[in-house]
Structures are given as structure tokens and as C-alpha cells.
Motif scaffolding. Structure first.
Motif, short mmCIF file in Angstrom:
data_model
loop_
_atom_site.label_atom_id
_atom_site.label_comp_id
_atom_site.label_asym_id
_atom_site.label_seq_id
_atom_site.Cartn_x
_atom_site.Cartn_y
_atom_site.Cartn_z
N ALA A 16 61.24 38.43 -10.08
CA ALA A 16 62.43 38.01 -9.34
C ALA A 16 63.63 37.78 -10.25
N TRP A 17 63.41 37.54 -11.52
CA TRP A 17 64.49 37.31 -12.48
C TRP A 17 65.17 38.61 -12.92
N ILE A 18 64.58 39.75 -12.56
CA ILE A 18 65.18 41.05 -12.90
C ILE A 18 66.00 41.54 -11.71
N PRO A 19 67.20 42.08 -11.93
CA PRO A 19 68.00 42.62 -10.82
C PRO A 19 67.22 43.65 -10.01
N GLU A 20 67.46 43.70 -8.71
CA GLU A 20 66.70 44.56 -7.82
C GLU A 20 66.77 46.03 -8.22
N ASP A 21 67.92 46.47 -8.76
CA ASP A 21 68.07 47.87 -9.16
C ASP A 21 67.15 48.25 -10.32
N TRP A 22 66.76 47.26 -11.11
CA TRP A 22 65.92 47.51 -12.28
C TRP A 22 64.46 47.13 -12.04
N ARG A 23 64.15 46.64 -10.87
CA ARG A 23 62.80 46.13 -10.63
C ARG A 23 61.74 47.24 -10.67
N VAL A 24 62.02 48.37 -10.00
CA VAL A 24 61.05 49.47 -9.96
C VAL A 24 60.81 50.01 -11.36
N LEU A 25 61.89 50.17 -12.14
CA LEU A 25 61.75 50.66 -13.51
C LEU A 25 60.90 49.69 -14.34
N SER A 26 61.19 48.40 -14.23
CA SER A 26 60.46 47.40 -15.01
C SER A 26 58.97 47.39 -14.65
N PHE A 27 58.68 47.45 -13.35
CA PHE A 27 57.27 47.42 -12.94
C PHE A 27 56.56 48.72 -13.31
N ALA A 28 57.29 49.84 -13.25
CA ALA A 28 56.68 51.12 -13.64
C ALA A 28 56.31 51.11 -15.13
N VAL A 29 57.22 50.58 -15.96
CA VAL A 29 56.95 50.52 -17.40
C VAL A 29 55.79 49.56 -17.68
N ALA A 43 38.94 48.42 -11.87
CA ALA A 43 39.56 48.87 -10.62
C ALA A 43 40.31 47.75 -9.92
N ALA A 44 39.82 46.51 -10.06
CA ALA A 44 40.51 45.37 -9.43
C ALA A 44 41.90 45.17 -10.00
N LEU A 45 42.11 45.58 -11.25
CA LEU A 45 43.44 45.48 -11.85
C LEU A 45 44.45 46.32 -11.07
N ALA A 46 44.01 47.49 -10.61
CA ALA A 46 44.91 48.35 -9.84
C ALA A 46 45.31 47.70 -8.52
N GLY A 47 44.35 47.06 -7.83
CA GLY A 47 44.68 46.37 -6.59
C GLY A 47 45.64 45.23 -6.80
N ALA A 48 45.45 44.47 -7.89
CA ALA A 48 46.35 43.36 -8.20
C ALA A 48 47.75 43.87 -8.54
N LEU A 49 47.83 44.93 -9.33
CA LEU A 49 49.13 45.50 -9.69
C LEU A 49 49.89 45.99 -8.47
N TYR A 50 49.19 46.72 -7.60
CA TYR A 50 49.84 47.25 -6.42
C TYR A 50 50.35 46.13 -5.51
N SER A 51 49.57 45.07 -5.37
CA SER A 51 49.97 43.95 -4.51
C SER A 51 51.18 43.21 -5.09
N LEU A 52 51.19 43.01 -6.41
CA LEU A 52 52.33 42.34 -7.05
C LEU A 52 53.59 43.20 -6.97
N TYR A 53 53.42 44.51 -7.01
CA TYR A 53 54.57 45.40 -6.89
C TYR A 53 55.15 45.38 -5.48
N SER A 54 54.27 45.47 -4.48
CA SER A 54 54.73 45.51 -3.09
C SER A 54 55.03 44.13 -2.52
N VAL A 55 54.76 43.05 -3.29
CA VAL A 55 54.99 41.65 -2.93
C VAL A 55 54.36 41.27 -1.60
N ASN A 56 53.31 41.95 -1.22
CA ASN A 56 52.51 41.55 -0.05
C ASN A 56 51.13 42.19 -0.15
N VAL A 57 50.21 41.62 0.59
CA VAL A 57 48.84 42.14 0.63
C VAL A 57 48.45 42.38 2.07
#
Length: 370
Positions: free
Chosen positions: A158-171, A228-242
């Protein structure tokens, strides 16, 4: 979709799917465990974020109530605090990943135990059935992760501007995938990895050397499920919902199997290539599926195009190139390399000796004729 946004989506989905495919390659490609319940471990990782992490934060913030309503209140409060103090968001992110890996490993042990002694075909069906039952429980029980309504999770960036959020999470996701890749590569080039290959080829030989097949399966399932559980956690944190319905078997079991088969079983480099090829095709189809449907006059909805094409692709791979894009190679350990060098040196010395003997015979024949 702009090319920059398309590229970021490729990096993000490549990272998440690579983690799942590496875990599946560990279990199926190396150990020969046909885990058709892979979606279960991914769902466990997502549920860890949506249930366990949310409840821990609710206790910290003093929020009460049902998880569906309380998660929205928690998200607003946590996002405000993360915006002011980024270290809190980073801490939640790292804690969520470690907790998801741990719970995923425990779940892998618990769910492999009832079926670990079964033969491959029965093990496949059993793990698929367990995964489906767990999916239905999470999807229709709103007290765990909100059922079909889902739950919200804090935006750890949330501390990263919305325009840079996808880039930050992708990296960040790419960094996690790289760590997982190096970790799996290190494990599978060790004696443990060679033991898994031996078990895949012939369990009776492994038993003859005094190894416990049951314990090997349990350890491998725990390791694969934790990854494999790491992938589920990452995807949920990226989409901010489960939302439980997101983690169904086609996306998180059958597609990863296709990636592993496409790249090459028992070969992490091939798996990475298979994942990249799959993600590029999948996102391209998402962009142009309606144009393709219109151009080819397909008699079905464009939504089903990727399922049809990927199904055909799997059949073609299994029939024409079962070894995948990159063929599996033997593990070259230092001991094996040293032994090969000695054998090559011995062969060279033998050839040299034979050559000297041949030339000596020629000289003898020449002198005899003279």
C-alpha cells in the motif's frame, strides 16, 4: 492491453506458475508421484493468508466479527498503517509466505498419508478426490475464507503508488520464483534427487538398498506442497482477496501438468521454458480470443478456446514428443565427472598404445621386406 502491461503480466504469471510447476516437477517429474491434487496445496497457501494471517491481524487490531465482514474493516485499517510504515507491509508479506509454506508442508503430509501406499493410478484418483473435497469445503463454508463471497486481505504494498504496484509485485514474485528455482535445483542435484529418480524408475531396487519408500513419498509431498503453497499466498496478496472458486483444478493442476510435460519432466530448465511458452500463449489468447473466434468462425464461445487448444496441445505432446522441449539429462556429479575423465583417459591411453603397436608392426614389415 498495452505492451508494457502485457509484459508485466507475463512476468507475474510466469513467476507464480513457475513455482507451482517446479513443485509438481519435484513430485511427478523426479519422484514419479502423480499429484493430481496440486490445486489443493495452492488453495492451502491462499487460505493461510485469508484465514490464518487475517485472524492474527484481527487479534492485533482488536477487530471482531465474521471473517467476511471483518476482513474489509481489517483491510482498511491495515492499509492505513502500511502506508505510514512500509516495514509493516513487508513484515506481513514475509510472514505470510513462511507461514503458507509451513502449513502447506503439513497439509501435504496429512493428505499423502492415507494414500501413500497406493499404486500410481489409484494414488492419482485419490489425491484428485481429496483436492476436490477440500475445494468444495472452502467454497461452500463461509466461515473459513468467506466461501463464494471471499475475504479481503491487506495490501502489503500500500505504500507504493498504484501505478507502480504491478511492477513491484512482478519483480518481487520473480525474485521468489528464482529463489525457489535455485533451492529446487540444489536439492534435485543432491543424492536425494538421484534417490527420487531411482524411486521413479524402480521402487523395488530402492527397497532392496534399504530405503523406505513411504517416508520418501511423505517427505517429497511435504516439500512439494510447501513450495506450491507459496504460489497461492503470492497470488492472494497480489489480488488483495481470497476467493476459493479461483483455485479450481484446471488452472492449478491440469495447466501445471501441461507446463511440465511441455518443458520436459525431470528437468527444471525445461520446466521453466514450458512455463514461459504456456504463459505467452495463454495471455495472447486472452487478448485476441474474440478475434480468433471471428476469423475462424468457431462454433463455440471464445471463453473455451484456450481449454480446447491446450487440451489438443497436451495430446500432441504426449504422442509426438513425450520428452518435452528439453530432454532430461543424467545428473553429472563431481564423482561421476571424475570417473568419466578417468575412463576417457584410459581409452585415450589404450588407443595411443594400439597406435604405437600398429606403427611398430608396419616398421617391422618394411624392414623385413628390405
Amino acid at each position: 492491453m498495452e505492451m508494457g502491461h502485457f509484459f508485466l503480466n507475463v512476468v507475474l504469471w510466469f513467476s507464480i506458475y513457475l513455482i507451482v510447476a517446479l513443485s509438481l516437477n519435484l513430485e511427478y517429474g523426479y519422484a514419479g508421484i502423480p499429484n493430481f491434487g496440486r490445486a489443493m496445496a495452492v488453495l492451502i497457501g491462499a487460505a493461510t493468508v485469508g484465514y490464518a494471517v487475517n485472524h492474527i491481524l484481527m487479534l492485533i487490531f482488536g477487530i471482531e466479527g465474521k471473517i467476511v465482514e471483518a476482513s474489509g474493516i481489517l483491510k482498511s485499517a491495515a492499509n492505513s498503517m502500511i502506508t505510514q510504515n512500509p516495514l509493516i507491509g513487508i513484515g506481513i508479506l514475509v510472514f505470510s509466505l513462511f507461514l503458507a509454506a509451513f502449513i502447506g508442508a503439513v497439509a501435504g503430509i496429512l493428505f499423502i498419508l492415507p494414500s501413500s501406499r497406493l499404486r500410481e493410478e489409484y494414488l492419482t484418483v485419490t489425491l484428485l478426490a481429496i483436492s476436490e473435497v477440500l475445494y468444495l469445503v472452502f467454497n461452500y463454508n463461509s466461515s473459513i475464507i468467506g466461501g463464494c463471497y471471499g475475504v479481503s486481505v491487506p495490501n502489503v504494498l500500500a505504500w507504493i503508488p498504484e501505478d507502480w504496484r504491478v511492477l513491484s509485485f512482478a519483480v518481487f514474485s520473480l525474485g521468489v520464483a528464482l529463489i525457489v528455482y535455485l533451492f529446487v535445483e540444489r536439492i534435485l542435484t543432491s543424492p536425494y534427487g538421484r534417490l527420487l529418480k531411482a524411486m521413479r524408475e524402480n521402487e523395488n531396487v530402492v527397497r532392496a538398498f534399504g530405503k523406505d519408500i513411504l517416508m520418501i513419498r511423505i517427505k517429497t509431498a511435504a516439500l512439494g506442497s510447501g513450495i506450491a503453497a507459496l504460489a497461492g499466498a503470492l497470488y492472494s496478496l497480489y489480488s488483495v482477496n481470497v476467493i476459493a472458486s479461483t483455485f479450481f483444478r484446471v488452472e492449478w493442476t491440469f495447466f501445471p501438468f501441461l507446463m511440465v510435460l511441455l518443458g520436459g519432466m525431470g528437468n527444471n530448465k525445461g520446466v521453466a521454458l514450458g512455463v514461459l511458452s504456456f504463459v505467452l500463449v495463454k495471455l495472447s489468447l486472452t487478448m485476441y480470443k474474440y478475434e480468433i473466434k471471428s476469423l475462424l468462425h468457431l462454433p463455440f464461445e471464445a471463453f473455451w478456446l484456450e481449454y480446447v487448444l491446450f487440451g489438443i496441445a497436451m495430446l500432441l505432446i504426449l504422442y509426438y514428443r513425450p520428452e518435452g522441449l528439453v530432454k532430461e539429462k543424467p545428473v553429472m556429479t563431481p564423482a561421476i565427472k571424475q570417473a568419466l575423465k578417468k575412463s576417457f583417459k584410459k581409452a585415450e591411453d589404450t588407443d595411443y598404445a594400439k597406435g604405437m603397436e600398429y606403427r611398430a608392426c608396419e616398421k617391422f614389415e618394411e624392414s623385413y621386406e628390405n
